[in-house]
Design a protein around this motif. Sequence first.
Motif, mmCIF file in Angstrom:
data_model
loop_
_atom_site.group_PDB
_atom_site.id
_atom_site.type_symbol
_atom_site.label_atom_id
_atom_site.label_comp_id
_atom_site.label_asym_id
_atom_site.label_seq_id
_atom_site.Cartn_x
_atom_site.Cartn_y
_atom_site.Cartn_z
ATOM 1 N N MET A 1 0.975 -1.198 -0.041
ATOM 2 C CA MET A 1 0.036 0.019 -0.260
ATOM 3 C C MET A 1 0.918 1.148 -0.153
ATOM 4 S SD MET A 1 -3.357 -0.796 1.410
ATOM 5 C CE MET A 1 -4.070 -2.357 2.025
ATOM 6 N N ARG A 2 0.280 2.357 -0.727
ATOM 7 C CA ARG A 2 1.154 3.527 -0.533
ATOM 8 C C ARG A 2 0.217 4.587 -0.802
ATOM 9 N NH1 ARG A 2 2.042 5.588 -5.520
ATOM 10 N NH2 ARG A 2 1.721 4.017 -7.183
ATOM 11 N N GLN A 3 0.633 5.730 -0.558
ATOM 12 C CA GLN A 3 -0.195 7.032 -0.905
ATOM 13 C C GLN A 3 -0.035 7.307 -2.310
ATOM 14 O OE1 GLN A 3 -1.642 8.727 1.748
ATOM 15 N NE2 GLN A 3 -2.811 9.623 -0.134
ATOM 16 N N GLU A 4 -1.321 7.662 -2.882
ATOM 17 C CA GLU A 4 -1.226 8.114 -4.152
ATOM 18 C C GLU A 4 -0.745 9.455 -4.407
ATOM 19 O OE1 GLU A 4 -4.054 6.926 -2.868
ATOM 20 O OE2 GLU A 4 -5.612 5.895 -3.972
ATOM 21 N N THR A 5 -0.276 9.917 -5.638
ATOM 22 C CA THR A 5 0.334 11.027 -5.953
ATOM 23 C C THR A 5 -0.940 11.992 -6.359
ATOM 24 O OG1 THR A 5 0.894 10.590 -8.111
ATOM 25 C CG2 THR A 5 2.551 10.338 -6.462
ATOM 26 N N LEU B 1 -4.424 10.755 -8.581
ATOM 27 C CA LEU B 1 -5.554 11.082 -8.064
ATOM 28 C C LEU B 1 -6.491 11.733 -8.888
ATOM 29 C CD1 LEU B 1 -5.102 12.085 -4.248
ATOM 30 C CD2 LEU B 1 -6.668 10.288 -5.037
#
Lengths: 305, 168
Positions: free
Chosen positions: B148-152, B156
């Motif tokens: 899992m990671r934060q979307e840029t 988005l």
Amino acid sequence: MSGDILVTVGLALLNVAVALLLAPLYEGIMRKLRAALHSRIGPPITQPFLDLAKLLGKQDLRAVPGKLYAAAPALTLGSVLTLALLVPMGTRPPLGGAGDIIVLLYVAAISAVLLMLTAFAASGPYGAVGGSREMMILLSVEPVLAVTLVVGALKSGRLATLGILDWQVENGPTMSMAIAGIAFFLALQAQAGKLPFDVAEADQEIMGGPLIEQSGPRLALFRWALWSKQLVFAILLVELFLPWPRFGVFPADLVLTLLKALVVLVLVAVVDVVNPRLRIDQTMGYFTRVAFSSLAALAFAVIGM
Amino acid sequence: MLRRLCERAFPKALWVYHANCGACNGCDIEVINVLTPYYDAERFGIRLVGSPRHADVLLVCGPVTRQVAPALRRLYDAVPAPKLVFAIGSCAVGGGCWFDSYNVLGGVDKVLPVDYYVPGCPPRPEAILYSVAVALGLAPKKVAAEAMRQETLEELALARPRQSEAGP
Ligand code: SF4
């Protein structure tokens, strides 16, 4: 003459190969049998080879500095291989010219003494207990071995293993040799470190005793030496006390000897499964009695039975 | 060459050492269960050994109490490489019912690098065997690896074009 030397070297290589390569296989068969008697599937019979391969490649953590300590496992294995050279396997022993049953007894004791010294050097409480038990077993089993071999020497009038073997083949089974053979079998059980005499290693009690501090390749060499020793002693038993039938053809005799040794080791494994462990004092008492009973064999031998 | 041989033989000849680090004994009993003839772990070449010097695998149970932590570290150092560590039971995985307790470190991975986690209180013997089988490559994993990671911001914007168009 040079042909003679070549044959001797060939025999020596063969004996060493038997002691090194067949010993883990026989151990594997014994383990499989033990599993079968527990109604388990058990490990594959090549498991001891896998164990050795794994141990040989592991890290070597040493508790004590010093050259002798470092060399002890290799020396132990070496002494067992020397023992293999003194034992006839289907034909004359390759190093037979160098020693008779007395040398054989001394060489057989070297590996146990080295194991004991290593255990004391590593100086853990379990190791020390294991080492002293090893010593007591050595002290109580050695007389039994000596008496049984002397019975053979007395009957045949010769000290060489080959001499005893030839005499046995010529004269057939006798009362005294049968008793000596049984006593030798009981001593083999202790030499192989199997129940009910595995007091020195006693995995559930003192965690492998003398071997507790040995890791990786050192443990592999010690294990290998112990397995080879049990096979060599089984071969010695069948060659000296059960050499019949003897064809006089070398490969056939060798195969027969190895098969008989397998049967002996299977018996050892069965005794191992169905017995609980004795205490060390019980073991010593037991072997004192065995030693005295084997004196009976000596008496029979003297009166010629 | 010996190293390579060792790597090949390693998964087929695992010798386990069982360490109790403050477990309630539930996990210990289950570990011993695995080694009984009924489950027959020896068919995989698994053996219980009594000395860390002989061991390849540490089966650690319990939440690691403060007193036992230094001993556990020394135990790990006494095992010759290559070695694996299994955390057996909820306590060993993350503290379990002693989570955030003052007297425990809460999980084996606070002290040692753990290779495999076996949750359960206590885990069934089947679960422990299954974990070993997964480790040896005998059984497939039931969960897939997921990252899992934060979307840029750009991603988005691509994923929800209408919202970004309708923006303030
Ligand atoms: S996980 Fe459960 S059974 Fe295992 S030690 Fe912790 S409390 Fe006991």
